[in-house]
Design an enzyme around this catalytic site. Structure first.
Site, PDB file in Angstrom:
ATOM      1  N   GLY A 224       0.428   3.194 -13.317  1.00 46.91           N
ATOM      2  CA  GLY A 224       1.801   3.693 -13.247  1.00 46.91           C
ATOM      3  C   GLY A 224       2.651   3.309 -14.451  1.00 46.91           C
ATOM      4  CG  ASP A 267       0.165 -12.336  -5.239  1.00 46.57           C
ATOM      5  OD1 ASP A 267       1.334 -12.182  -5.636  1.00 46.57           O
ATOM      6  OD2 ASP A 267      -0.186 -12.121  -4.067  1.00 46.57           O
ATOM      7  CB  ALA A 292       4.641  -6.674 -10.580  1.00 48.68           C
ATOM      8  N   GLY A 293       6.255  -4.290  -8.833  1.00 44.88           N
ATOM      9  CA  GLY A 293       7.230  -4.075  -7.768  1.00 44.88           C
ATOM     10  C   GLY A 293       6.573  -3.352  -6.611  1.00 44.88           C
ATOM     11  CG  ASN A 302      13.129   1.114  13.223  1.00 42.31           C
ATOM     12  OD1 ASN A 302      13.241   0.736  14.385  1.00 42.31           O
ATOM     13  ND2 ASN A 302      13.503   2.326  12.828  1.00 42.31           N
ATOM     14  CE1 TYR A 356      11.450  -0.803  -5.157  1.00 39.72           C
ATOM     15  CE2 TYR A 356      13.318   0.718  -5.203  1.00 39.72           C
ATOM     16  CZ  TYR A 356      12.160   0.207  -5.783  1.00 39.72           C
ATOM     17  OH  TYR A 356      11.726   0.716  -6.995  1.00 39.72           O
TER      18      TYR A 356
HETATM   19  N1  LIG Z   1       8.162   5.248  -9.647  1.00 39.92           N
HETATM   20  C1  LIG Z   1       9.479   5.321  -9.585  1.00 39.92           C
HETATM   21  O1  LIG Z   1      10.069   6.400  -9.402  1.00 39.92           O
HETATM   22  C2  LIG Z   1      10.312   4.082  -9.763  1.00 39.92           C
HETATM   23  C3  LIG Z   1      11.691   4.240  -9.698  1.00 39.92           C
HETATM   24  C4  LIG Z   1      12.491   3.123  -9.867  1.00 39.92           C
HETATM   25  C5  LIG Z   1      11.921   1.895 -10.107  1.00 39.92           C
HETATM   26  N2  LIG Z   1      10.578   1.762 -10.169  1.00 39.92           N
HETATM   27  C6  LIG Z   1      10.042   0.405 -10.424  1.00 39.92           C
HETATM   28  O2  LIG Z   1       9.151   0.437 -11.528  1.00 39.92           O
HETATM   29  C7  LIG Z   1       8.106  -0.532 -11.327  1.00 39.92           C
HETATM   30  C8  LIG Z   1       6.752   0.151 -11.445  1.00 39.92           C
HETATM   31  O3  LIG Z   1       6.688   1.199 -10.472  1.00 39.92           O
HETATM   32  P1  LIG Z   1       5.417   2.141 -10.300  1.00 39.92           P
HETATM   33  O4  LIG Z   1       5.927   3.410  -9.733  1.00 39.92           O
HETATM   34  O5  LIG Z   1       4.591   2.175 -11.539  1.00 39.92           O
HETATM   35  O6  LIG Z   1       4.646   1.348  -9.137  1.00 39.92           O
HETATM   36  P2  LIG Z   1       3.103   1.261  -8.779  1.00 39.92           P
HETATM   37  O7  LIG Z   1       3.034   0.927  -7.336  1.00 39.92           O
HETATM   38  O8  LIG Z   1       2.374   2.470  -9.264  1.00 39.92           O
HETATM   39  O9  LIG Z   1       2.630  -0.007  -9.659  1.00 39.92           O
HETATM   40  C9  LIG Z   1       3.078  -1.322  -9.393  1.00 39.92           C
HETATM   41  C10 LIG Z   1       2.071  -2.317  -9.920  1.00 39.92           C
HETATM   42  O10 LIG Z   1       2.549  -3.638  -9.590  1.00 39.92           O
HETATM   43  C11 LIG Z   1       1.442  -4.395  -9.125  1.00 39.92           C
HETATM   44  N3  LIG Z   1       1.872  -5.470  -8.213  1.00 39.92           N
HETATM   45  C12 LIG Z   1       2.428  -5.328  -6.983  1.00 39.92           C
HETATM   46  N4  LIG Z   1       2.598  -6.537  -6.415  1.00 39.92           N
HETATM   47  C13 LIG Z   1       2.152  -7.464  -7.298  1.00 39.92           C
HETATM   48  C14 LIG Z   1       2.052  -8.895  -7.280  1.00 39.92           C
HETATM   49  N5  LIG Z   1       2.437  -9.601  -6.211  1.00 39.92           N
HETATM   50  N6  LIG Z   1       1.545  -9.521  -8.359  1.00 39.92           N
HETATM   51  C15 LIG Z   1       1.142  -8.812  -9.456  1.00 39.92           C
HETATM   52  N7  LIG Z   1       1.201  -7.464  -9.525  1.00 39.92           N
HETATM   53  C16 LIG Z   1       1.700  -6.798  -8.460  1.00 39.92           C
HETATM   54  C17 LIG Z   1       0.593  -3.373  -8.375  1.00 39.92           C
HETATM   55  O11 LIG Z   1      -0.756  -3.833  -8.198  1.00 39.92           O
HETATM   56  C18 LIG Z   1       0.678  -2.159  -9.291  1.00 39.92           C
HETATM   57  O12 LIG Z   1      -0.305  -2.148 -10.273  1.00 39.92           O
HETATM   58  C19 LIG Z   1       8.376  -1.163  -9.974  1.00 39.92           C
HETATM   59  O13 LIG Z   1       9.092  -2.362 -10.138  1.00 39.92           O
HETATM   60  C20 LIG Z   1       9.236  -0.141  -9.265  1.00 39.92           C
HETATM   61  O14 LIG Z   1      10.034  -0.710  -8.258  1.00 39.92           O
HETATM   62  C21 LIG Z   1       9.765   2.823  -9.992  1.00 39.92           C
END
Ligand SMILES: NC(=O)c1ccc[n+]([C@@H]2O[C@H](COP(=O)([O-])OP(=O)(O)OC[C@H]3O[C@@H](n4cnc5c(N)ncnc54)[C@H](O)[C@@H]3O)[C@@H](O)[C@H]2O)c1
Length: 450
Positions: A224, A267, A292-293, A302, A356
């Site tokens: 991502g 992690d 990471a998120g 809920n 979130y």
């Molecule tokens: N996709 C969107 O539209 C969007 C919008 C706003 C913000 N974001 C933020 O951008 C960031 C990336 O989003 P994304 O869409 O690529 O998400 P994604 O879920 O595709 O990727 C997130 C990555 O973080 C890793 N991760 C999760 N928990 C972890 C931990 N405890 N330790 C280490 N790694 C961990 C996961 O394994 C994954 O590879 C996030 O912080 C998300 O909240 C995304």
């Protein structure tokens, strides 16, 4: 994750049909391609007050087609409405508009341009931060630029974007970095933003590899947005260290190998995560991207304790604890860059995302509060707040909400991971210490929280 509606709206039949029944008609945005050198490929128009001269002095590094309008014509070829070329980029200095009646210069300058912009044109207005002006009328005139620029950004068609940059006293020599970003396709999905630039001692020396010699850590880098950030930082010359959870090891190692970088499986919520991270970085680090998120969506009625705790732990607590440890151990070097991946959900709020949105708003607060404390060491800390970005995370969003997320923005579409990555890469540059404690939205000027 593909957006089939954009493909349809840009097909020959779809284009006619969408126009005939008045549906949104998002265009395919132009993005930065590997190997490109010039930020602006086309005509750049410069006009307005005294900062226009500063922009002129660096403009030949942005493009070889420079025009002036409404300023001293000896600075560049005069642009004549109806006769000059279509414009790919525009910079207007409004910093000397200090009274209400002077604001008409905005209408006079921009009106003739509006029908003379190329596809995906990028516009920038320069001003002075109202909070730094003593005269209330002058501050009010400069604040008026915000309303003007955010509205004009909404009137742009065909993928155009517009930002307002408040240039602090002494920050004039930091303009090249933001202009290279905001006038080029690197900022394809950023629009309607207000940026504040402060003075900063470090500068980029080689614009083809602005991050050369810098070490960058990206968390959540296996896929991502994180994977795209790692690729973009490596493209810009950084040595990259990619971190993700142990189950993502295969993808993480493959990407790290391709980018000539290193991987860490960890992690970030593990009890000893901070100690482990410091141990993995014995030579220090210059750029830390907390990407990471996770989401665990439920309405508050809920919301289970584990959903709440997991999101706050990964998204907010881990970036706090890890950054503190990197600072306490001297691992984060002077002039370091910390970039926190927030979300417009943290600005606007979102139903089903109390956990979130709280975590992402907390990151924006963290950047704001920590920035002045870190400034002495030249360290900047900023949040990037993406809107709807096409990734596996958003692919899980129910169809109706997904479509709304995509279309409810000035650009009428979701962004790509590359759009967020380009913003992060700009914030990671040495000169971008001029920008700190702020939240940069990468959201196509989403109506949410605007
Ligand atoms: N996709 C969107 O539209 C969007 C919008 C706003 C913000 N974001 C933020 O951008 C960031 C990336 O989003 P994304 O869409 O690529 O998400 P994604 O879920 O595709 O990727 C997130 C990555 O973080 C890793 N991760 C999760 N928990 C972890 C931990 N405890 N330790 C280490 N790694 C961990 C996961 O394994 C994954 O590879 C996030 O912080 C998300 O909240 C995304």
């Amino acid at each position: 994750m593909s957006d089939r509606y954009i493909d349809f709206a840009n097909s020959s039949i779809g284009h006619r049909l969408v126009g005939a029944i008045g549906l949104p008609s998002p265009v395919r945005l132009e993005r930065w391609q590997a190997g490109r050198l010039r930020p602006v490929e086309g005509a750049l128009l410069i006009g307005g007050g005294p900062l226009a001269e500063k922009v002129n002095a660096l403009a030949n590094r942005l493009t070889d087609a420079i025009y002036s309008y409404g300023t001293d014509p000896s600075m560049a070829t005069a642009w004549i409405p109806g006769h000059g070329p279509k414009l790919k980029a525009v910079v207007f200095d409004a910093s000397d508009l200090l009274q209400t009646d002077q604001l008409k210069a905005l209408r006079e300058f921009f009106q003739p341009l509006m029908k003379n912009l190329e596809h995906c044109a990028h516009l920038v207005i320069l001003g002075r931060d109202p909070q730094t002006l003593n005269d209330p009328f002058a501050a009010s005139a400069q604040r008026a630029l915000e309303g003007f620029s955010r509205s004009l950004a909404k009137e742009l068609r065909s993928g155009g974007t517009l930002q307002l940059i408040y240039v602090g006293e002494g920050a004039e020599d930091q303009l090249e970095g933001p202009l290279r970003f905001f006038l080029s396709p690197k900022s394809a999905f950023v629009s309607g933003q207000v940026i504040r630039l402060n003075p900063c001692e470090t500068q980029v020396t080689d614009w083809t590899r602005p991050l050369a010699g810098r070490k960058a850590l990206v968390t959540g880098a296996a896929r991502g947005i994180g994977a795209s950030i790692a690729e973009t930082l490596a493209r810009d010359g950084a040595d990259v260290i990619l971190l993700d959870v142990p189950p993502a090891k295969n993808d993480l190692d493959a990407l790290a190998a391709r980018l000539g970088g290193r991987s860490i499986t960890l992690d970030i919520c593990a009890e000893d995560a901070a100690a482990q991270l410091v141990e993995h970085l014995p030579d220090g680090i210059d750029i830390v991207v907390h990407n990471a998120g996770i989401t665990r969506d439920k309405t508050l009625a809920n919301m289970t304790p584990d959903f709440w705790d997991a999101v706050l732990a990964v998204n907010l607590n881990a970036p706090q604890v890890l950054t503190q440890a990197l600072l306490d151990n001297g691992t984060l070097r002077d002039n370091g860059r910390v970039i926190l991946l927030a979300s417009i959900s943290g600005i606007a709020g979102n139903r089903g995302q109390t956990n979130y949105a709280a975590s992402k708003a907390g990151l924006i607060g963290l950047a704001q509060a920590w920035a002045p404390l870190l400034q002495e060491r030249g360290i900047s800390i900023n949040a990037v707040a993406p809107g709807f970005i096409e990734t596996q995370m958003t692919a899980r969003v129910p169809f109706g909400l997904r479509e709304a997320g995509r279309r409810m923005s000035s650009l009428g579409q979701g962004g790509l991971p590359q759009d967020v990555a380009e913003a992060v890469a700009w914030l990671a540059q040495p000169g971008t210490g001029a920008f700190t404690g702020q939240a940069l939205r990468v959201c196509g000027q989403s109506v949410l929280g605007a």
